[in-house]
Design a protein around this motif. Sequence first.
Motif, short mmCIF file in Angstrom:
data_model
loop_
_atom_site.label_atom_id
_atom_site.label_comp_id
_atom_site.label_asym_id
_atom_site.label_seq_id
_atom_site.Cartn_x
_atom_site.Cartn_y
_atom_site.Cartn_z
N HIS A 61 -3.92 -4.64 4.32
CA HIS A 61 -2.74 -5.55 4.29
C HIS A 61 -2.04 -5.51 5.71
O HIS A 61 -0.90 -5.55 6.08
N GLU A 111 -0.22 -1.71 7.85
CA GLU A 111 -0.08 -0.62 6.69
C GLU A 111 -0.64 0.72 7.91
O GLU A 111 -1.80 1.31 7.88
N ARG A 142 0.63 -9.10 5.30
CA ARG A 142 0.21 -8.93 3.83
C ARG A 142 -0.51 -10.41 3.29
O ARG A 142 -1.19 -10.37 2.40
N HIS A 165 -4.02 2.12 1.80
CA HIS A 165 -3.09 1.12 2.03
C HIS A 165 -1.58 2.09 2.10
O HIS A 165 -1.68 3.24 2.11
N CYS A 166 -0.54 1.62 2.36
CA CYS A 166 0.64 2.01 2.06
C CYS A 166 1.59 0.86 1.36
O CYS A 166 1.52 -0.17 1.42
ZN ZN Z 1 -1.54 -2.77 0.85
#
Ligand code: ZN
Length: 371
Positions: free
Chosen positions: A40, A43, A92, A169-170
């Motif tokens: 995304h 991140e 995103r 991810h975060c």
């Molecule tokens: Zn993500």
Amino acid sequence: MHSTKHPIAIDDNVATVHLSSFHYGAPGIGRKVYIQAALHADEVPAMLVAHVLRQELERLDAEGRVKGEVILVPAANPLGLSQVIQGTPFGRYDLATGINFNRAYRHVADELKASLAGRLGTDAQANVALIREQARRSVDAWEPKDSAGTLKKTLLAMAIDADFMLDLHCDNEAVLHMYAGTPLAGAVQPLAALMGARVLLLANESGGEPFDEACGRLWWDLADHFPDAAIPPACVAVTIELRGEMDVRYDYARQDADALLQYLAHAGVLDLPVRALPEARCTPTPLGAVEPLEAPHAGVLVFHKQLGDRVEAGEPIADIVNPVSGKVSALSASRPGLLFASTAHRHLLRGMHVCKVAGEESFRSGNLLSS
Ligand SMILES: [Zn+2]
């Protein structure tokens, strides 16, 4: 080690975009690991972990201690990384289409159900090899219509035949948590313990075709379709949410990278001294047991509870305070669970996401991921 630059957007009249991958060990000598960070785009904790991993993998490779193949993509979304709207990174969704960069991956199982009919037997190893060959072919045949599609195809082509796919991810604000397929629970639990994950969420199918399921669900879909064939869940595909977007710290990055390398040492891919697994900080729970809370009206979001707190059903987690009407609404979950993720915004409009609570009993079905 060698690196590869993959063309993603290369029209002559607009900005060009390439994706970089770094390759350690060698194909065919052992198990294959694929690691990507920041699908995304913005991140950042994931990219810092990838940076530490890269240094360690380079050293281990030079010492001949990579006993398989490891592919690392430290910034998996150059298209999203270049999207900035008036000073705010926007990674995103693809701005051109509005589609989430972690959705709409090609699920090759449907095609393989036809191409593998009558060709699978009771030899699991032979089946795995044949399925991987067909899966690679199916991804190769994908004809993306835009640059985001080309990016998705390029990433999936590197991961589709991996034994391990680790997608870093975060969240906006969160404790460390993970997503995996239900059939992978046993394989993923040691990783969750090493990472100190507070929540491990399982689903057979979470909806929307995210990247991890393009790699993992293929196997149990085919096993369901060919019940007489021996088809193991041959790709340990997991999405790891490395806390919140502001949790960018060298100590976290070193600790997370170390946990990932230990997992690969336990799996025999890296020749490293193996440490005993720490005690798990969670037991796996169904993704369908996650309760998302939304703002009932516009206002200022004020939390009573902290991330990582256990909450009871009906216990106030946060208030939404409208400073003009004076209305204050307390938000609570309908079931007990762990408060594990929240928005990073503190003024919300009606219907906007507030936080997520992981319960134990599944009560939701259908599309289980946030948009
Ligand atoms: Zn993500």
